[in-house]
Write an enzyme that holds these catalytic residues in place. Structure first.
Site, mmCIF file in Angstrom:
data_model
loop_
_atom_site.group_PDB
_atom_site.id
_atom_site.type_symbol
_atom_site.label_atom_id
_atom_site.label_comp_id
_atom_site.label_asym_id
_atom_site.label_seq_id
_atom_site.Cartn_x
_atom_site.Cartn_y
_atom_site.Cartn_z
ATOM 1 N N LYS A 17 0.853 -1.216 0.000
ATOM 2 C CA LYS A 17 0.000 0.000 0.000
ATOM 3 C C LYS A 17 0.871 1.241 0.000
ATOM 4 O O LYS A 17 2.048 1.214 0.399
ATOM 5 C CB LYS A 17 -0.927 0.017 1.217
ATOM 6 C CG LYS A 17 -0.247 -0.030 2.604
ATOM 7 C CD LYS A 17 0.228 1.265 3.178
ATOM 8 C CE LYS A 17 0.821 1.123 4.581
ATOM 9 N NZ LYS A 17 1.611 2.254 5.025
ATOM 10 N N ASP A 153 -2.492 -1.844 10.402
ATOM 11 C CA ASP A 153 -2.736 -1.758 8.953
ATOM 12 C C ASP A 153 -3.351 -3.025 8.369
ATOM 13 O O ASP A 153 -3.651 -3.072 7.170
ATOM 14 C CB ASP A 153 -1.407 -1.517 8.203
ATOM 15 C CG ASP A 153 -0.880 -0.111 8.403
ATOM 16 O OD1 ASP A 153 -1.646 0.741 8.890
ATOM 17 O OD2 ASP A 153 0.293 0.115 8.073
HETATM 18 O O1 C5P Z 1 0.004 -1.597 15.053
HETATM 19 P P1 C5P Z 1 1.414 -1.799 14.630
HETATM 20 O O2 C5P Z 1 2.062 -2.943 15.349
HETATM 21 O O3 C5P Z 1 1.577 -1.888 13.164
HETATM 22 O O4 C5P Z 1 2.197 -0.486 15.078
HETATM 23 C C1 C5P Z 1 3.590 -0.428 15.245
HETATM 24 C C2 C5P Z 1 3.942 0.705 16.196
HETATM 25 O O5 C5P Z 1 3.618 1.958 15.606
HETATM 26 C C3 C5P Z 1 3.146 0.684 17.496
HETATM 27 O O6 C5P Z 1 3.818 -0.082 18.457
HETATM 28 C C4 C5P Z 1 3.093 2.157 17.881
HETATM 29 O O7 C5P Z 1 4.291 2.527 18.524
HETATM 30 C C5 C5P Z 1 3.071 2.869 16.539
HETATM 31 N N1 C5P Z 1 1.701 3.234 16.118
HETATM 32 C C6 C5P Z 1 1.049 4.294 16.746
HETATM 33 N N2 C5P Z 1 -0.215 4.643 16.347
HETATM 34 C C7 C5P Z 1 -0.823 3.986 15.330
HETATM 35 C C8 C5P Z 1 -0.170 2.917 14.679
HETATM 36 C C9 C5P Z 1 1.099 2.574 15.102
HETATM 37 O O8 C5P Z 1 1.596 4.918 17.671
HETATM 38 N N3 C5P Z 1 -2.045 4.357 14.953
#
Ligand code: C5P
Length: 300
Positions: A17, A153
């Site tokens: 994406k 995502d």
């Molecule tokens: O959800 P995911 O594991 O992909 O996110 C990775 C990191 O990115 C999270 O641990 C967080 O620190 C940050 N993040 C965030 N806010 C979001 C998505 C991700 O702070 N909406």
């Protein structure tokens, strides 16, 4: 996402994406950030081959011909229970009690630590693919909460929407119509960026609002769309990597329509009027950039 039976295997092809727009609205009590982000699927794919495993275990292998994983990044691609693909399989077993094992071979073409959603796309492919492979009978409503547990995502990739506005942590999906294919030149610099590090460095400022980009898309005006590209994470990513700033400056020279970093980086892209322009821009970029350069268009 495409599912294809090949003998007794199921092959799942799942896209990368780009974020055409990303506003960070604030920090949430759970530590995540509240987002408003417009994501588009592009024609750069990872492939998961699912095969029965009579041992009842889950095993994940990397196809050695994976162009998305340079040797130095191999240690950052765990093939054990830390990988989102195997976490997805475990989650399905937990929820359904399904006893089957599976052997999964991942062919990775989507660069890692690139802001292209490769890990999330693989996780969504595992959920959708295994649901099919094991005949679990889960529907989209059943799968979305599981996707949200795996990562912010993952939900976007679940329903194969070509374009969607994503809110909350990124897991609330509102598909938007896409009236024409969009063309891009995409550059992944040699260095990658960690999403967590980028969010940690972010200083939240006033959001731009997605009204204008929505108008530009509705009108099918490519020039207006290019002017509305926006990513609040670009500043912290530039601070963490001078290469991001360098690539953006080069993209600005080869395409006047608009350019942006995607997600938390490190990849950046330029919008192009048509494929021939993207091919020309890619050729120019390759002559002065050491990264990987792709010509891509929106995936359907
Ligand atoms: O959800 P995911 O594991 O992909 O996110 C990775 C990191 O990115 C999270 O641990 C967080 O620190 C940050 N993040 C965030 N806010 C979001 C998505 C991700 O702070 N909406």
């Amino acid at each position: 996402m495409r599912l294809n039976r090949q003998g007794s295997s199921l092959v799942v092809r799942t896209p990368a994406k780009l974020n055409l727009f990303l506003d960070v609205l604030g920090k949430r009590p759970d530590g995540y950030h509240e987002l408003e982000t417009l994501m588009v699927s592009i024609g750069l794919f990872d492939t998961l081959r699912l095969e029965a495993n009579d041992s009842g275990r889950f095993e994940l292998f990397l196809d050695p011909a994976s162009p998305g994983v340079p040797r130095e990044l191999l240690p950052q691609l765990p093939l054990d229970g830390r990988n989102l693909i195997l976490k997805a399989a475990e989650l399905l077993r937990e929820v359904t009690g399904c006893p089957h094992g599976v052997r999964i071979t991942l062919r990775k073409s989507i660069p890692m630590q690139a802001g292209l959603g490769g890990g999330s796309s693989d996780a969504a492919a595992a959920l959708v693919g295994l649901n099919h492979f094991w005949n679990l009978g889960l529907n989209s409503e059943d799968l979305h909460p599981l996707a949200a547990q795996l990562g912010s995502d993952v939900n976007f990739f679940l329903d194969s929407a070509p374009l969607a506005m994503c809110r909350g942590r990124g897991e609330k999906i509102e598909p938007w119509p896409l009236s024409r294919p969009l063309h891009f030149v995409l550059v992944k610099p040699p260095v990658g960026l960690s999403t967590k590090d980028v969010f940690q460095r972010l200083r939240i400022s006033a959001p731009q609002g997605s009204g204008r980009i929505q108008q530009a898309l509705r009108a099918g005006q490519i020039h207006d769309l290019g002017q509305q590209l926006h990513n609040s994470l670009e500043i912290p990513s530039r601070e963490l990597s001078s290469e991001v700033a360098g690539i953006l400056e080069k993209l600005g020279r080869v395409s006047r329509l608009g350019h942006l970093m995607t997600g938390s980086g490190s990849s950046c892209f330029a919008l192009c009027a048509h494929r021939a322009q993207a091919v020309r821009a890619a050729h120019q970029i390759r002559s002065f950039s050491p990264g990987q350069v792709f010509v891509v268009q929106t995936a359907t």
